[in-house]
Scaffold this active site. Structure first.
Site, mmCIF file in Angstrom:
data_model
loop_
_atom_site.group_PDB
_atom_site.id
_atom_site.type_symbol
_atom_site.label_atom_id
_atom_site.label_comp_id
_atom_site.label_asym_id
_atom_site.label_seq_id
_atom_site.Cartn_x
_atom_site.Cartn_y
_atom_site.Cartn_z
ATOM 1 N N SER A 41 -9.597 1.467 3.237
ATOM 2 C CA SER A 41 -8.782 2.215 2.311
ATOM 3 C C SER A 41 -7.717 1.392 1.582
ATOM 4 O O SER A 41 -7.100 1.886 0.641
ATOM 5 C CB SER A 41 -8.081 3.364 3.053
ATOM 6 O OG SER A 41 -7.239 2.848 4.071
ATOM 7 N N LYS B 230 0.848 -1.191 0.000
ATOM 8 C CA LYS B 230 0.000 0.000 0.000
ATOM 9 C C LYS B 230 0.887 1.246 0.000
ATOM 10 O O LYS B 230 1.927 1.269 0.684
ATOM 11 C CB LYS B 230 -0.885 -0.036 1.254
ATOM 12 C CG LYS B 230 -1.937 1.052 1.347
ATOM 13 C CD LYS B 230 -2.814 0.834 2.588
ATOM 14 C CE LYS B 230 -3.900 1.865 2.753
ATOM 15 N NZ LYS B 230 -4.741 1.623 3.943
ATOM 16 N N SER C 101 -9.640 -0.901 7.417
ATOM 17 C CA SER C 101 -9.148 -0.719 6.054
ATOM 18 C C SER C 101 -8.466 -1.919 5.422
ATOM 19 O O SER C 101 -8.141 -1.877 4.242
ATOM 20 C CB SER C 101 -8.187 0.464 5.996
ATOM 21 O OG SER C 101 -8.932 1.642 5.920
HETATM 22 N N1 GLN Z 1 -12.837 3.808 6.899
HETATM 23 C C1 GLN Z 1 -12.134 4.162 8.103
HETATM 24 C C2 GLN Z 1 -11.743 5.606 8.064
HETATM 25 O O1 GLN Z 1 -11.943 6.201 7.043
HETATM 26 C C3 GLN Z 1 -10.962 3.263 8.274
HETATM 27 C C4 GLN Z 1 -9.699 3.759 7.703
HETATM 28 C C5 GLN Z 1 -8.546 2.844 7.904
HETATM 29 O O2 GLN Z 1 -8.679 1.775 8.534
HETATM 30 N N2 GLN Z 1 -7.397 3.289 7.452
HETATM 31 O O3 GLN Z 1 -11.244 6.149 9.008
#
Ligand code: GLN
Length: 452
Positions: free
Chosen positions: A128, A53, A152
């Site tokens: 994400s 990532k 994410s």
């Molecule tokens: N969807 C969550 C957020 O936007 C999780 C993000 C993540 O785990 N990086 O904060």
């Protein structure tokens, strides 16, 4: 065929598949920097290809977090996980698309454009770490790295039909991960193959003096994992909570519970502690932490610098032009939460709620070996569906954020598909440092042929 020839062939076919992929999962490759000649079977990950990532540092490579602000930033060092993986023969073959600064649940907030779900190109891959999940699902690599602050890794893993592990907070070093919300952030692993997850986990785990929050808890040896061993007591959702879930997911859930009952696993109906408060607590705390973490991106120390007449304008213009809407929303809300007039009402209150939630989960984990619950309440949603509705986007993580609030490990396992062929995922969540329970449970489910 010799191992190095087989590896050479694999690299060629993965490179080919990347070139023909339609999901926009990969933003950069580096096949020219890996070699199939170094195959050494004594290394745990020899010849395993890994996509990373774009918020995890690889020395000399771009590290953009899918943001305009870091569009041309190259990392001068590698994350600890990258060094550890490479030292065990893994090949880092490229970098994956994501939501900007890992803020989002659909991998649509990216300067590189949206990631699409390989099972249906009109649907999101989740986020994400959507690029990492889609890449694994399409066989563009053996293993992908992601980060999980609120779901994410697990949510995109569920949407793409693969395994996704969020480890215990502190189990895997965060050194070299661009911080989103430091007391929640974890680096984790995505793969189609459970053995690859456990191998990468054993290599990546363990204390790192470069990360002050990394744990000194001993790392178990790899032979403790991948055993056919179901836990005795498993916490499962009551019908009450299940009623809010997509019916195909609920049906699938019942099928697995029937299987577990037949295997004499004791299923205990539980309520997820303070379920209704988790999302709010999560967003108050993560936005506060993000607003502080992202203050370093000021156009002076890192990344893009706007042309301007004085220093103040440099800060303002660089940040205004560099960050996109969702990131700005979080920085502004987080700054408000931390401002002197509201600190007690929001930030300090949310910290207390986090502690109360943690206490309740501690009690729960004294009664059950682990929890088995859905990863998401729906299958992958259509592209653009939640883009103009941040609250809806935030709710996509309702089943995953609790374990980031309390820092415990959770593994999303692929659990078949809906009638539209969209993947379904379930989470196995255990107490801190009990990844062994998760891996062996997942292994036993797989052997049950339930998810073929
Ligand atoms: N969807 C969550 C957020 O936007 C999780 C993000 C993540 O785990 N990086 O904060």
């Amino acid at each position: 065929m010799s191992p190095s020839n087989a590896l050479k062939q694999k690299l060629v076919s993965q490179q080919d598949r990347i070139a023909n992929s339609k999901t926009n999962a990969i933003i950069r490759t580096r096949f020219d920097k890996v070699s199939s000649e170094i195959f050494d079977s004594s290394n745990t990950l020899s010849g395993k290809t890994i996509l990373v990532k774009d918020n995890i540092a690889i020395k000399g490579e771009l590290l953009t977090c899918a943001s305009n602000l870091l569009e041309s930033y190259k990392s001068p060092y590698s994350a600890t996980v990258i060094d550890r993986l490479e030292s065990q023969g893994a090949l880092i073959t490229g970098q994956t698309n994501m939501d900007e600064f890992a803020m989002g649940s659909s991998s649509e907030y990216s300067i590189y454009g949206s990631v699409k779900n390989p099972h249906d190109l009109t649907k999101v891959a989740g986020g994400s770490s959507g690029g990492s999940a889609a890449a694994v699902a399409e066989d563009l690599c053996d293993i992908a790295l992601g980060s999980d602050t609120g779901g994410s890794i697990r949510q995109p893993a569920a949407f793409c039909g693969i395994y996704g592990l969020k480890p215990t907070y502190g189990r895997i070093s965060r050194y070299g991960l661009v911080a989103h919300a430091s007391s929640f952030d974890t680096i984790g692993i995505l793969s189609k193959n459970l053995e690859d997850i456990t191998s990468a986990f054993s290599v990546m785990s363990g204390n790192d003096p470069k990360d002050a929050t990394s744990s000194t808890e001993a790392v178990l040896s790899l032979n403790r994992y991948n055993k056919d061993k179901l836990p005795k007591n498993v916490g499962v959702l009551s019908n009450d909570l299940l009623s809010d879930i997509d019916s195909e997911i609920a049906d699938r859930y019942h099928t697995v519970l029937d299987f577990l009952r037949k295997k004499k696993v004791n299923l205990i109906e539980i309520d997820l502690p303070y379920f209704d408060y988790c999302i709010a607590t999560y967003y108050v705390l993560t936005m506060a932490e993000a607003s502080s973490n992202l203050s370093r991106f000021d156009g002076v120390r890192y990344g893009r610098r706007a042309t301007s007449k004085d220093l103040n304008e440099t800060y303002v213009k660089s940040r205004s032009e560099g960050f996109s809407e969702e990131v700005k929303r979080r920085i502004m809300t987080g700054t408000y939460i931390l401002s002197s007039g509201y600190y007690d009402a929001y930030y300090s209150k949310a910290l207390k709620v986090r502690r109360v939630i943690k206490n309740e989960y501690n009690k729960l984990f004294s009664k059950v070996d682990c929890l088995f619950i859905p990863t998401t309440s729906t299958a992958a949603f259509p592209l653009k569906n939640n883009l103009d509705n941040p609250i809806k986007m935030y709710l996509a993580d309702i089943f995953t954020v609790p374990f980031n609030l309390i820092g415990t490990p959770s593994l999303s396992v692929p659990a078949g598909t809906t009638k539209d062929k969209l993947p379904i995922g379930f989470q196995i969540a255990g107490n801190s440092f009990k990844e062994e329970t998760l891996f062996n449970f997942a292994h036993s489910l797989n052997k049950g042929e339930l998810f073929k």
